[in-house]
Design a protein around this motif. Structure first.
Motif, PDB file in Angstrom:
ATOM      1  N   MET A 141      16.683  16.126 -10.226  1.00  0.00           N
ATOM      2  CA  MET A 141      17.333  15.470  -9.092  1.00  0.00           C
ATOM      3  C   MET A 141      16.887  16.020  -7.736  1.00  0.00           C
ATOM      4  N   GLY A 142      16.254  17.181  -7.723  1.00  0.00           N
ATOM      5  CA  GLY A 142      15.736  17.708  -6.466  1.00  0.00           C
ATOM      6  C   GLY A 142      16.767  18.250  -5.509  1.00  0.00           C
ATOM      7  N   LEU A 143      17.937  18.646  -6.030  1.00  0.00           N
ATOM      8  CA  LEU A 143      18.950  19.274  -5.188  1.00  0.00           C
ATOM      9  C   LEU A 143      18.682  20.771  -5.100  1.00  0.00           C
ATOM     10  N   ILE A 158      38.359  10.969 -12.147  1.00  0.00           N
ATOM     11  CA  ILE A 158      37.266  10.640 -11.239  1.00  0.00           C
ATOM     12  C   ILE A 158      36.160  10.097 -12.124  1.00  0.00           C
ATOM     13  N   SER A 159      35.988   8.793 -12.105  1.00  0.00           N
ATOM     14  CA  SER A 159      35.156   8.116 -13.099  1.00  0.00           C
ATOM     15  C   SER A 159      33.710   7.909 -12.659  1.00  0.00           C
ATOM     16  N   ALA A 160      33.398   8.177 -11.398  1.00  0.00           N
ATOM     17  CA  ALA A 160      32.011   8.085 -10.936  1.00  0.00           C
ATOM     18  C   ALA A 160      31.864   8.828  -9.617  1.00  0.00           C
ATOM     19  N   VAL A 161      30.729   9.512  -9.483  1.00  0.00           N
ATOM     20  CA  VAL A 161      30.386  10.218  -8.249  1.00  0.00           C
ATOM     21  C   VAL A 161      29.065   9.653  -7.748  1.00  0.00           C
ATOM     22  N   SER A 162      28.973   9.373  -6.454  1.00  0.00           N
ATOM     23  CA  SER A 162      27.755   8.806  -5.874  1.00  0.00           C
ATOM     24  C   SER A 162      26.956   9.872  -5.123  1.00  0.00           C
ATOM     25  N   LEU A 163      25.649   9.703  -5.152  1.00  0.00           N
ATOM     26  CA  LEU A 163      24.724  10.533  -4.380  1.00  0.00           C
ATOM     27  C   LEU A 163      23.916   9.621  -3.474  1.00  0.00           C
ATOM     28  N   ARG A 164      23.852   9.954  -2.201  1.00  0.00           N
ATOM     29  CA  ARG A 164      23.204   9.095  -1.214  1.00  0.00           C
ATOM     30  C   ARG A 164      21.695   9.319  -1.168  1.00  0.00           C
ATOM     31  N   VAL A 165      20.940   8.233  -1.069  1.00  0.00           N
ATOM     32  CA  VAL A 165      19.505   8.294  -0.811  1.00  0.00           C
ATOM     33  C   VAL A 165      19.230   7.470   0.445  1.00  0.00           C
ATOM     34  N   PRO A 166      18.097   7.721   1.138  1.00  0.00           N
ATOM     35  CA  PRO A 166      17.916   7.159   2.486  1.00  0.00           C
ATOM     36  C   PRO A 166      17.868   5.640   2.583  1.00  0.00           C
ATOM     37  N   ILE A 202      17.740  13.109  -2.012  1.00  0.00           N
ATOM     38  CA  ILE A 202      19.199  12.963  -1.924  1.00  0.00           C
ATOM     39  C   ILE A 202      19.693  13.646  -0.654  1.00  0.00           C
ATOM     40  N   ILE A 203      20.545  12.953   0.095  1.00  0.00           N
ATOM     41  CA  ILE A 203      21.007  13.456   1.384  1.00  0.00           C
ATOM     42  C   ILE A 203      22.513  13.701   1.437  1.00  0.00           C
ATOM     43  N   GLY A 204      23.190  13.585   0.297  1.00  0.00           N
ATOM     44  CA  GLY A 204      24.613  13.898   0.310  1.00  0.00           C
ATOM     45  C   GLY A 204      25.407  13.113  -0.703  1.00  0.00           C
ATOM     46  N   LEU A 205      26.713  13.302  -0.637  1.00  0.00           N
ATOM     47  CA  LEU A 205      27.643  12.607  -1.520  1.00  0.00           C
ATOM     48  C   LEU A 205      28.005  11.247  -0.946  1.00  0.00           C
TER      49      LEU A 205
END
Length: 326
Positions: free
Chosen positions: A27-29, A77-85, A154-157
């Motif tokens: 994931m590159g975090l 909490i059934s899903a967590v999102s990760l932001r991409v540009p 990835i730039i955040g949640l």
């Protein structure tokens, strides 16, 4: 008072080494802090984030070895999102998942944004979400040594989804106590429910909670691949203490003020039993480590430092050297 967005999300893993490998190499975090669960120092607590570990970018994991697999259901909490540009980044990620054998779905629109749902090696439910149309709270900066090209990093949640049996109670807490605004709704992909969107602060991708009501499902039995809690961003300690007073006045049981050293917190449960945390933006993860060496050694808050030898004896060694590009 308003929260400025999502601060962090904390999940469960049974395998810290594989977790580190997946979130840094796949994931590159950046691993911005290798520490322990302050309430149970015998297990790791790993924090991943952007290049500097900014609030709003942190996905964290408690390691509980031998933990059974999560049984999915409500009050979770059934899903967590990760932001991409942007939208182009999703195409890059879809190809990457195909090449690496990461379980994933098709790219689809969700709440007006293009998204790509996927799962990690333990079944953790995650969604990449495009920031192309975002006009709210800004994201962070991709890790400079990430194996992912910066333009796709990835730039955040992003939005966090709650699946509950009683949505009305959760919505009342969000709007009447916590100051969220109801923004709209969208249909779930199985057409079984409408998912309501709530936003805080500047709004946008990094400041939304999505609430889905499902009366046809049983409560979740948490295990590896589940999420423990979601935290919301509070500017500073002074504002956190005001929130503590407000939660007390609403007669909601809570932890009271908690000093986590890297930030200050308050914990309580929403009406369906999901753990919420309020967390300050500072002091930050560079409080006890140089910003260039974050996450490479075991960090302990001052109140645990005297127990380092005992704590390290319980932990399996975990090599988190990560300052080279793939």
């Amino acid at each position: 008072m308003e929260f400025t967005g999502i601060h962090h999300v904390s999940a469960l893993t049974a395998k810290a080494p594989e977790n580190f490998e997946f979130y840094t190499k796949v994931m590159g975090l950046r691993l911005v802090k290798k520490t322990v669960n302050q309430d149970d120092p015998s297990v790791y607590h790993l924090f991943y984030g952007d290049d500097k570990g900014n609030p709003g970018t942190e996905l964290t994991f408690f390691e509980i070895p031998m933990l059974a697999r999560n049984r999915e259901g409500t009050n979770s909490i059934s899903a967590v999102s990760l932001r991409v540009p942007n939208n182009e980044a999703l195409s890059y990620w879809k190809k990457r998942f195909e090449e690496l054998g990461v379980e994933h779905n098709a790219i689809v629109e969700r709440a007006g944004r293009l998204t790509l749902a996927f799962r990690d090696f333990e079944g953790q439910r995650l969604i990449l979400v495009s920031d192309q149309e975002n006009s709210g709270v800004q994201g962070g900066t991709p890790w400079i040594n990430s194996p992912i090209p910066e333009k796709y990093g990835i730039i955040g949640l992003g939005p966090v989804t709650l699946t509950v049996q009683d949505a009305k109670a959760t919505e009342s807490l969000l709007t009447n106590v916590m100051g969220f605004r109801k923004k709209g709704f969208y249909s779930s992909f199985d057409q079984q429910s409408n998912i309501s969107i709530f936003e805080t602060g500047e709004g946008g991708t990094g400041a939304e909670i999505h609430v889905e009501e499902r009366k046809d499902l049983s409560p979740e039995r948490p295990g590896r691949g589940s999420v423990h809690h979601v935290a919301f961003r509070v500017k500073n300690e002074e504002e956190l203490r005001q929130w503590i007073k407000k939660i007390e006045e609403a007669e909601i049981p809570s932890s009271g003020f908690v000093n986590r050293f890297y930030f200050y917190s308050l914990y309580f449960k929403e009406p369906n039993g999901i753990v919420f945390e309020l967390a300050t933006d500072g002091p930050g993860f560079d409080t006890d480590e140089d910003i260039s060496r974050l996450g490479e050694s075991l960090s302990l808050p001052p109140f645990l430092e005297s127990k380092r030898e005992t704590i390290e004896s319980f932990l399996k060694p975990l090599d988190t050297t990560q300052n080279t590009v793939e």
